[in-house]
Design a protein around this motif. Structure first.
Motif, PDB file in Angstrom:
ATOM      1  N   ALA A 130       0.914  -1.439  -0.188  1.00 23.03           N
ATOM      2  CA  ALA A 130       0.194  -0.123  -0.030  1.00 23.03           C
ATOM      3  C   ALA A 130       0.910   1.186  -0.012  1.00 23.03           C
ATOM      4  O   ALA A 130       0.365   2.678  -0.439  1.00 23.03           O
ATOM      5  N   ALA A 131       2.622   1.723   0.551  1.00 26.33           N
ATOM      6  CA  ALA A 131       2.846   2.727   0.674  1.00 26.33           C
ATOM      7  C   ALA A 131       4.207   2.112   0.177  1.00 26.33           C
ATOM      8  O   ALA A 131       4.821   1.091   0.359  1.00 26.33           O
ATOM      9  N   ILE A 132       5.493   3.295  -0.149  1.00 21.91           N
ATOM     10  CA  ILE A 132       6.353   3.202  -0.099  1.00 21.91           C
ATOM     11  C   ILE A 132       6.734   4.769  -0.071  1.00 21.91           C
ATOM     12  O   ILE A 132       6.460   5.560  -0.600  1.00 21.91           O
ATOM     13  N   LEU A 133       8.319   4.874   0.174  1.00 26.62           N
ATOM     14  CA  LEU A 133       9.170   5.555   0.395  1.00 26.62           C
ATOM     15  C   LEU A 133      10.107   5.433   0.965  1.00 26.62           C
ATOM     16  O   LEU A 133      11.062   5.122   0.246  1.00 26.62           O
ATOM     17  N   ALA A 134      10.578   7.040  -0.004  1.00 24.05           N
ATOM     18  CA  ALA A 134      11.328   7.810  -0.673  1.00 24.05           C
ATOM     19  C   ALA A 134      12.752   8.615   0.086  1.00 24.05           C
ATOM     20  O   ALA A 134      11.863   9.460   0.424  1.00 24.05           O
ATOM     21  N   PHE A 135      13.549   8.227   0.373  1.00 23.80           N
ATOM     22  CA  PHE A 135      14.315   9.280   1.353  1.00 23.80           C
ATOM     23  C   PHE A 135      15.645   9.416  -0.124  1.00 23.80           C
ATOM     24  O   PHE A 135      16.290   8.518  -0.574  1.00 23.80           O
ATOM     25  N   GLY A 136      15.497  10.613   0.111  1.00 22.50           N
ATOM     26  CA  GLY A 136      16.087  11.581  -0.690  1.00 22.50           C
ATOM     27  C   GLY A 136      17.618  11.730  -0.510  1.00 22.50           C
ATOM     28  O   GLY A 136      18.132  11.665   0.903  1.00 22.50           O
ATOM     29  N   ALA A 137      18.715  12.172  -0.460  1.00 23.37           N
ATOM     30  CA  ALA A 137      19.611  13.448  -0.665  1.00 23.37           C
ATOM     31  C   ALA A 137      20.185  14.181   0.536  1.00 23.37           C
ATOM     32  O   ALA A 137      19.009  14.850   0.645  1.00 23.37           O
ATOM     33  N   VAL A 138      20.508  14.064   1.928  1.00 23.70           N
ATOM     34  CA  VAL A 138      20.834  15.059   2.433  1.00 23.70           C
ATOM     35  C   VAL A 138      22.267  15.454   1.855  1.00 23.70           C
ATOM     36  O   VAL A 138      22.890  15.770   1.666  1.00 23.70           O
ATOM     37  N   ARG A 139      21.240  17.217   2.449  1.00 27.17           N
ATOM     38  CA  ARG A 139      21.980  18.440   1.672  1.00 27.17           C
ATOM     39  C   ARG A 139      22.454  19.531   2.451  1.00 27.17           C
ATOM     40  O   ARG A 139      20.999  19.315   3.693  1.00 27.17           O
ATOM     41  N   GLU A 140      23.175  20.084   2.943  1.00 25.35           N
ATOM     42  CA  GLU A 140      23.322  21.420   3.690  1.00 25.35           C
ATOM     43  C   GLU A 140      22.622  22.580   2.670  1.00 25.35           C
ATOM     44  O   GLU A 140      23.178  23.061   1.843  1.00 25.35           O
ATOM     45  N   LEU A 141      21.258  23.170   3.425  1.00 23.25           N
ATOM     46  CA  LEU A 141      21.003  24.200   2.845  1.00 23.25           C
ATOM     47  C   LEU A 141      20.542  25.106   3.915  1.00 23.25           C
ATOM     48  O   LEU A 141      20.239  24.913   4.829  1.00 23.25           O
ATOM     49  N   PRO A 142      20.207  26.103   2.989  1.00 23.43           N
ATOM     50  CA  PRO A 142      19.616  27.155   4.040  1.00 23.43           C
ATOM     51  C   PRO A 142      18.139  27.275   4.703  1.00 23.43           C
ATOM     52  O   PRO A 142      17.419  27.223   4.003  1.00 23.43           O
ATOM     53  N   TRP A 143      17.962  27.215   6.038  1.00 22.31           N
ATOM     54  CA  TRP A 143      16.845  26.253   6.269  1.00 22.31           C
ATOM     55  C   TRP A 143      16.458  27.665   7.437  1.00 22.31           C
ATOM     56  O   TRP A 143      17.820  28.346   8.661  1.00 22.31           O
TER      57      TRP A 143
END
Length: 468
Positions: free
Chosen positions: A406-419
């Motif tokens: 019923a579900a699938i989770l995609a985990f993307g790249a970890v990047r340093e960003l302004p937050w």
């Protein structure tokens, strides 16, 4: 006074995984005339799910190999015949030996076959006789490939590392590489531990063969590269057979895309605290000395915790019964890239494991997949999946559901960003999560709550302790 007679016993391609209908013969480890014993591996086959070694369930002498290496064979088809010795009364006519004794052991054969993975007793053995004659006629030229040594690498035969009757030690990906390059592993000098042939050994052998016997134009034909066929600029079209894992993946994805209505939602998450938590776990060794800790581990734990709070997402659509089945346990699939293609083995009852237990199971799953040793059982029964596209530097995607999930989770790249953090714009480590779900089972509210819970747990990983 009794006399020893020999009868032919046939070994059929077993069902090495539930629902599989065919398998490809990767390599033979025996040839006509070889003596085999009960339980001895006679060949390695590749199904749509995994590579499996097949043991023969009786003793005897190999009479015939019905298919060459590389052939795709239907389950239930005879692949090898063996002359077995037995005792019979003197009245037993010699001409009847090849036929009558075959039917005699039929009652005992099912019990012996159960030692094979996924191979249960089969009935109606006598009805297969008529089919055998047809099969024999079709594959009459098959005896020629019985000798597995390919011609292209015959030149460096002086470097035979082992007697020709021995089965070289090599991992399945290395065997496939050797097969794709036309290399007889028995002619390769092993340099790995305990005499194991490595990928580098195969490449070195090919290079040596080209240097010894090939004219100047030949090296291009046997370039020591990975078995994956890659087109380069200035060359013609390249055709790659669709079979094995790639074929099964294509069929499954098409079936999923046109059966389940997909919805995908995205969220960006500040995972700075999670990355610090990962470093702390690595440095402290509190999960175990040999346990590998990665961000994927905490993503998996966060998803499992969210599923515990919202069990309705761990469900399956039963079209035949017109029911939604909420699964009692979470079998967490992890998409893994292997030499044979993308596979999704799963951790059984992942939701019932501690963080250290989950870490150990995750490490074992990944190592086994990379070695090409994932069993068919490990790829059955998944209920929800994680695909880690971030390892390729990809920010996010819209993953397609595995059939039945019923579900699938995609985990993307970890990047340093302004937050924006505590009222100030500062650099933080950020990732993007994408959750695809079957809209027949999961409405927008449930999907959003699950994704929001996963994001909250990764932003504040200490909640994994209180929520879990």
């Amino acid at each position: 006074m009794t006399t020893e007679v020999r009868s032919l016993r046939e070994f059929k391609m077993p069902d090495v995984g539930e629902g599989l209908t065919e398998a490809e013969i990767l390599s033979w480890s025996v040839k006509p005339g070889d003596t085999v014993t009960d339980g001895q591996v006679v060949c390695e086959v590749e199904t749509a799910k995994a590579a499996v070694e097949l043991p023969i369930p009786f003793n005897g002498v190999v009479e015939r190999l019905f298919f060459p290496e590389g052939a795709t064979v239907d389950v239930g088809t005879v692949i090898i015949s063996v002359a077995v010795a037995g005792e019979a009364g003197a009245a037993a006519p010699a001409a009847a030996a090849p036929v009558a004794p075959v039917a005699a052991p039929a009652e005992a054969e099912p019990a012996r076959r159960e030692v094979l993975v996924g191979y249960g007793p089969r009935t109606g053995g006598t009805q297969r006789r008529a089919r055998r004659t047809t099969t024999t006629t079709v594959v009459a030229p098959a005896p020629a490939p019985a000798a597995p040594a390919p011609a292209p690498v015959a030149a460096p035969s002086v470097v035979l590392a082992q007697p020709t009757g021995d089965r070289p030690l090599a991992k399945p990906p290395v065997r496939k590489l050797a097969k794709d390059l036309g290399v007889d592993l028995r002619a390769v000098t092993p340099t790995g531990p305990d005499g194991v042939v490595t990928r580098e050994d195969v490449h070195a052998h090919v290079a040596a063969a080209a240097a010894v016997a090939a004219p100047p134009a030949e090296p291009a034909a046997v370039a020591p590269v990975e078995p994956v066929v890659v087109a380069t600029a200035g060359t013609g079209d390249v055709r790659v057979p669709i079979k094995g894992v790639r074929k099964a993946t294509a069929q499954a994805m098409v079936a999923s895309a046109f059966t389940a209505p997909h919805v995908t939602e995205f969220v960006q998450v500040d995972v700075t605290r999670t990355m610090k938590f990962v470093r702390r776990l690595k440095e402290s060794g509190e999960l175990g000395r040999d346990i590998r800790v990665s961000p994927l581990l905490l993503v998996a734990k966060a998803l499992l915790t969210a599923i515990k709070r919202h069990p309705e997402i761990n469900a399956q659509w039963d079209e035949a019964a017109q029911e939604i089945v909420i699964r009692g346990q979470v079998n967490l699939g992890i998409a893994a890239a292997t030499p044979r293609g993308l596979i999704v083995p799963n951790i059984k009852d992942a939701g019932g494991r501690t963080l250290s237990g989950l870490a150990a199971a995750l490490g074992e799953l990944i190592d086994t997949a990379r070695l090409g040793k994932t069993s068919p059982n490990d790829m059955q029964g998944g209920t929800v999946t994680i695909t880690n596209v971030g390892v390729f530097g990809v920010d996010t995607g819209t993953p397609i559901l595995n059939p039945g999930e019923a579900a699938i989770l995609a985990f993307g790249a970890v990047r340093e960003l302004p937050w924006v953090h505590k009222g100030k714009v500062v650099p933080r480590q950020v990732t993007t999560l994408a959750l695809s779900f079957d809209h027949r089972l999961v409405d927008g509210e449930l999907g959003s709550r699950v994704l929001a819970d996963v994001a909250a747990l990764l932003e504040h990983p200490k909640r994994l302790i209180t929520w879990g």
